[in-house]
Each structure stands twice: as structure tokens, then as C-alpha cells.
Design a protein around this motif. Sequence first.
Motif, PDB file in Angstrom:
ATOM      1  N   TYR A 147       0.635  10.053  -3.897  1.00 26.45           N
ATOM      2  CA  TYR A 147      -0.196  10.474  -2.825  1.00 26.45           C
ATOM      3  C   TYR A 147       0.717  11.636  -2.054  1.00 26.45           C
ATOM      4  O   TYR A 147       1.682  11.901  -2.038  1.00 26.45           O
ATOM      5  CB  TYR A 147      -0.620   9.387  -1.866  1.00 26.45           C
ATOM      6  CG  TYR A 147      -1.370   8.374  -2.452  1.00 26.45           C
ATOM      7  CD1 TYR A 147      -1.628   8.325  -3.604  1.00 26.45           C
ATOM      8  CD2 TYR A 147      -2.171   7.522  -1.472  1.00 26.45           C
ATOM      9  CE1 TYR A 147      -2.637   7.384  -4.117  1.00 26.45           C
ATOM     10  CE2 TYR A 147      -3.161   6.924  -1.993  1.00 26.45           C
ATOM     11  CZ  TYR A 147      -3.341   6.568  -3.342  1.00 26.45           C
ATOM     12  OH  TYR A 147      -4.124   5.693  -3.812  1.00 26.45           O
ATOM     13  N   GLY A 206       1.451  13.509   3.542  1.00 20.77           N
ATOM     14  CA  GLY A 206       0.767  13.309   4.921  1.00 20.77           C
ATOM     15  C   GLY A 206       0.252  11.945   4.788  1.00 20.77           C
ATOM     16  O   GLY A 206       0.315  11.223   5.783  1.00 20.77           O
ATOM     17  N   LYS A 207      -0.095  11.469   3.584  1.00 16.24           N
ATOM     18  CA  LYS A 207      -0.717  10.023   3.506  1.00 16.24           C
ATOM     19  C   LYS A 207       0.602   9.209   3.606  1.00 16.24           C
ATOM     20  O   LYS A 207       0.046   7.912   4.289  1.00 16.24           O
ATOM     21  CB  LYS A 207      -1.393   9.929   2.118  1.00 16.24           C
ATOM     22  CG  LYS A 207      -1.734   8.447   1.608  1.00 16.24           C
ATOM     23  CD  LYS A 207      -2.836   7.991   2.582  1.00 16.24           C
ATOM     24  CE  LYS A 207      -3.379   6.842   1.831  1.00 16.24           C
ATOM     25  NZ  LYS A 207      -4.459   6.095   2.579  1.00 16.24           N
ATOM     26  N   LEU A 208       1.708   9.302   3.088  1.00 16.33           N
ATOM     27  CA  LEU A 208       2.741   8.563   3.213  1.00 16.33           C
ATOM     28  C   LEU A 208       2.985   8.432   4.574  1.00 16.33           C
ATOM     29  O   LEU A 208       3.307   7.215   5.177  1.00 16.33           O
ATOM     30  CB  LEU A 208       3.664   9.136   2.255  1.00 16.33           C
ATOM     31  CG  LEU A 208       3.449   9.103   0.624  1.00 16.33           C
ATOM     32  CD1 LEU A 208       4.658   9.557  -0.134  1.00 16.33           C
ATOM     33  CD2 LEU A 208       3.437   7.509   0.355  1.00 16.33           C
ATOM     34  N   GLU A 212       0.767  -1.090  -0.116  1.00 15.17           N
ATOM     35  CA  GLU A 212       0.088   0.114   0.054  1.00 15.17           C
ATOM     36  C   GLU A 212       0.787   1.289   0.059  1.00 15.17           C
ATOM     37  O   GLU A 212       0.578   2.339  -0.623  1.00 15.17           O
ATOM     38  CB  GLU A 212      -0.893   0.000   1.382  1.00 15.17           C
ATOM     39  CG  GLU A 212      -1.857   1.262   1.274  1.00 15.17           C
ATOM     40  CD  GLU A 212      -2.906   0.770   2.389  1.00 15.17           C
ATOM     41  OE1 GLU A 212      -3.587   2.036   2.559  1.00 15.17           O
ATOM     42  OE2 GLU A 212      -2.956   0.091   3.205  1.00 15.17           O
ATOM     43  N   ALA A 255       1.412   8.900   7.059  1.00 14.71           N
ATOM     44  CA  ALA A 255       0.445   7.748   7.863  1.00 14.71           C
ATOM     45  C   ALA A 255       0.791   6.287   7.751  1.00 14.71           C
ATOM     46  O   ALA A 255       0.729   5.512   8.757  1.00 14.71           O
ATOM     47  CB  ALA A 255      -1.009   8.358   7.359  1.00 14.71           C
ATOM     48  N   LEU A 256       1.050   5.990   6.551  1.00 10.19           N
ATOM     49  CA  LEU A 256       1.428   4.638   5.962  1.00 10.19           C
ATOM     50  C   LEU A 256       2.618   4.225   6.614  1.00 10.19           C
ATOM     51  O   LEU A 256       2.503   2.961   7.368  1.00 10.19           O
ATOM     52  CB  LEU A 256       1.315   4.366   4.558  1.00 10.19           C
ATOM     53  CG  LEU A 256       0.080   4.434   4.038  1.00 10.19           C
ATOM     54  CD1 LEU A 256       0.324   4.700   2.521  1.00 10.19           C
ATOM     55  CD2 LEU A 256      -1.004   3.215   4.090  1.00 10.19           C
ATOM     56  N   ALA A 302       1.133   3.953  -2.875  1.00  7.80           N
ATOM     57  CA  ALA A 302       0.838   5.292  -2.559  1.00  7.80           C
ATOM     58  C   ALA A 302       1.883   6.310  -3.121  1.00  7.80           C
ATOM     59  O   ALA A 302       1.623   7.244  -3.700  1.00  7.80           O
ATOM     60  CB  ALA A 302       0.696   5.770  -1.252  1.00  7.80           C
ATOM     61  N   ARG A 317       1.625   3.543  10.257  1.00 11.77           N
ATOM     62  CA  ARG A 317       0.918   2.230  10.251  1.00 11.77           C
ATOM     63  C   ARG A 317       1.841   1.056  10.375  1.00 11.77           C
ATOM     64  O   ARG A 317       1.678   0.134  11.234  1.00 11.77           O
ATOM     65  CB  ARG A 317      -0.041   2.321   9.305  1.00 11.77           C
ATOM     66  CG  ARG A 317      -1.070   0.956   9.448  1.00 11.77           C
ATOM     67  CD  ARG A 317      -2.283   1.292   8.412  1.00 11.77           C
ATOM     68  NE  ARG A 317      -2.843   0.021   7.970  1.00 11.77           N
ATOM     69  CZ  ARG A 317      -3.107  -0.382   6.733  1.00 11.77           C
ATOM     70  NH1 ARG A 317      -3.134   0.728   6.127  1.00 11.77           N
ATOM     71  NH2 ARG A 317      -3.505  -1.339   6.669  1.00 11.77           N
TER      72      ARG A 317
END
Length: 135
Positions: A42, A45-47, A33, A49-50, A37, A53
Motif C-alpha cells: 500500500y 500515505g495509507k501506512l 491491517e 494513516a494506519l 497493508a 489510527r
Amino acid sequence: MEPTVFIQWKPSYSVGHSLIDRQHRIVIEVINELYLARRHGYPPGKLAALLKRLDQYTKAHLSFEERLLLENGYPDLPAHLELHRVMKARMAGLAWMGEAMDEEAAQELFDFLKAWWLHHILEEDMKYSEYLRQK
């Protein structure tokens, strides 16, 4: 054509313990994922967050594995714990990268994740696989 996954799960990755195998699959899914991304541009911020995670799930998985090995008296536990300690520290250091990941840093990250996880599963975790089966 662009690959749809960075790491393809293979039956040979199974260590023969259903919970560990499921956790390994989830780690690989999160890496995939993150890879997609990054490839699809992406936002940072999305990176980030991943990556967070992945860091959290890595720590949870490694802690679960450590408890399982401790409960079963795995004789090579100290060496295995050291590998986990190094990975946990490395992941904590990577969690910030999503904010400023250039192409070179991204490639280094993905090369590291793929190499570490596949080596860990296929070499290190396979060492305890037979031990647990015999228990």
C-alpha cells in the motif's frame, strides 16, 4: 502461503473484562491491517494513516484502562501508568514511519508491536485481571 493475520487473537488473551478484551482485539485488528497493508505494498500515505489510527486507538485504550484501574483502586497503578507512558511516547514517535518505512524498519516495527502488546496483555494486564474479578 502468506499469513492472513500477523497476530491471531486467542482466548488466553482475555483479561476477563469485556470492554478491555474488545479494545485489545481492536488494537490487534489494526496491527493486522497495518501488517497486511505493508505486505501488499500500500502507498506510504495509507501506512501513515494506519499508524496514526493505531497511535490514537492505543492512547484511547490505555487512557480507558487507566481510568478503570484508578476507579477500582488498583494497588500497582503507578507502575502500570509508567508502562503506558512509555508506550504512548513510543507510539507518538512511530506515527511518522509510514512515509519512509523500509523493510528493516517495518520488521522492527512489527516485532515491537507484537512483543509489546502480547507482553502487556499476557503479563501486565493479567496482573489486574484477578484484582478486578475480586472487586
